[in-house]
Write an enzyme that holds these catalytic residues in place. Sequence first.
Site, PDB file in Angstrom:
ATOM      1  N   CYS A  26       0.837  -1.197   0.000  1.00 29.87           N
ATOM      2  CA  CYS A  26       0.000   0.000   0.000  1.00 29.87           C
ATOM      3  C   CYS A  26       0.871   1.246   0.000  1.00 29.87           C
ATOM      4  CB  CYS A  26      -0.918   0.004   1.208  1.00 29.87           C
ATOM      5  SG  CYS A  26      -0.010   0.112   2.741  1.00 29.87           S
ATOM      6  N   GLU A  71      -5.841   2.213  -8.525  1.00 28.53           N
ATOM      7  CA  GLU A  71      -4.810   1.356  -7.921  1.00 28.53           C
ATOM      8  C   GLU A  71      -4.683   0.093  -8.778  1.00 28.53           C
ATOM      9  OE1 GLU A  71      -5.705  -0.499  -4.072  1.00 28.53           O
ATOM     10  OE2 GLU A  71      -3.610  -0.217  -3.519  1.00 28.53           O
TER      11      GLU A  71
END
Length: 488
Positions: free
Chosen positions: A282, A384
């Site tokens: 992340c 993402e």
Amino acid sequence: MHFGKLKDYINGQWVSHTDAEYLKVYNPSTGEEICEVPITPTNQVEAAISAAEEAFKTWKNVSMEKRVKYLFDLRDALVQRHEELAQSIAIDQAKHISDARAEVNRAIQITETACGIPLMMTGNKFAINEDVDGEVIRESIGVVGALAPFNFPALVFGWFIPYAIGCGNTIVYKASEQSPLFMQKIMEIFEEIKLPKGVVNLVNGTKPVVEAMLNSPIIKAMAFVGSTPVGRIVAEGSAQTGKRSQVLAGAKNTLIVAEDANMDGFIQNYINSAYGAAGQRCMAGSIVAAVEDVYDEVKERMIKASKEVKIGDARDEDVFLGPVISQKSVDRCHYYIDLALKEGANLALDGRNPTLPEKNKNGYFVGPTIVSEVTPDMKIAVDEIFGPVVSLMKFKNVDEALEFFNNSDFGNGGSIFTESGLYAHKFLREANSGMIGVNVGVPASMPYLPFGGTRSSLFGSQIKAQGQDAVDFFTKRKACTVRFYGKN
Ligand code: NAD
């Protein structure tokens, strides 16, 4: 190597199910099946929640010293079994073994920090006036639920379990169905250190298990790490049943390169940030935003350094880039590359058909990929992807790059590469993101500092993971006003 059908750990017992659906788990390096993981049946999730509820009645009153002693024992066992734990992550998640070792180290550091819970749990007391005192005390919440993503089984275990139980709660923890092996070993440790039954319960599986947890009125708080869409389900489901929630979600992190950046330093950090853990962090740098004066140089050096990245099996020591988690993940990388090309970007380095060792031919690999001349309106600059695919973007100056950075829907992390105090200062002041750095590729916060983002990267309670924040999430505070008159 096949680990068979995995079990749950409920109320101090290993539980196998005759009536459960099982999902196959594969080693992403080779594509071989390595185990089957149950989708814990709803009645067994409820059994785990009831066990945690029963255990809470006693555990909340276990003295702080005793609770923390279990954390010290946990920490020692993690140190002793370090290599075995790291190997388990390198098998099912196929995180490269050096990275997996670093992750277990971090889980140890987090557990060590959690051993300081007695200090972090202190409340405060003050004199309101001559005979009235005000005091704030912290109490455990009760039964908490936790949900882990596939990419950080050790880190997320560290964020949730030591803090939850150290603060006097009991927990039902669901491992990721894609990387369940690490938590099997952790439950062996809890058995070894004789943690009272029901304090930590492990369930497995996916959506129906999460639903059973969200629907339970017994669970008082949900801690989640995973993607933003699933995080929204967890935050909303928690709100509907009156639970507090902590949702650490998706990310899209930018590395800004100013005209005065130390290029060697940047390239070294870029390789680790973009391709470490195959870009499945992340905190991975998935966008490089270079100012126009140095764009061509940055592009050339990125291509050269990326070509040198060794790709292969996650357990081979000399490899740097292992596979992504699944074929679906490979397909997602390819989808975004193709889309970017249609939208007008260029492929500066194509990782779609990497050369692989024979034993890894059936693994899920994407080589280092650089999509250049990406513009802010392209999907690849926004969504993402979670793989070793980097977007290279050109901006007139640092101000423009920073504006793009702050316009992202996500706000987990990012860095600037510069030798200028002025740029660094500007970035630290103006970057709208949870974890930021100067000349640091992965500005993930240390175990005693809050870990978490902002906007679509952190929602629910807005309380972050680690350290004092974790204690804030796993306790409730009570304000008391106390007066004694003295006997008449
Ligand atoms: P995911 O959202 O697919 O899964 C997370 C958890 O939710 C898993 O336990 C999974 O079983 C469960 N789940 C999946 N689909 C569900 C559904 N429809 N309903 C209910 N539960 C469901 O995430 P992932 O792919 O395992 O992990 C990668 C994601 O996690 C990335 O988006 C990454 O950025 C994020 N992440 C964030 C942080 C952070 O600190 N912000 C840290 C690590 C990972």
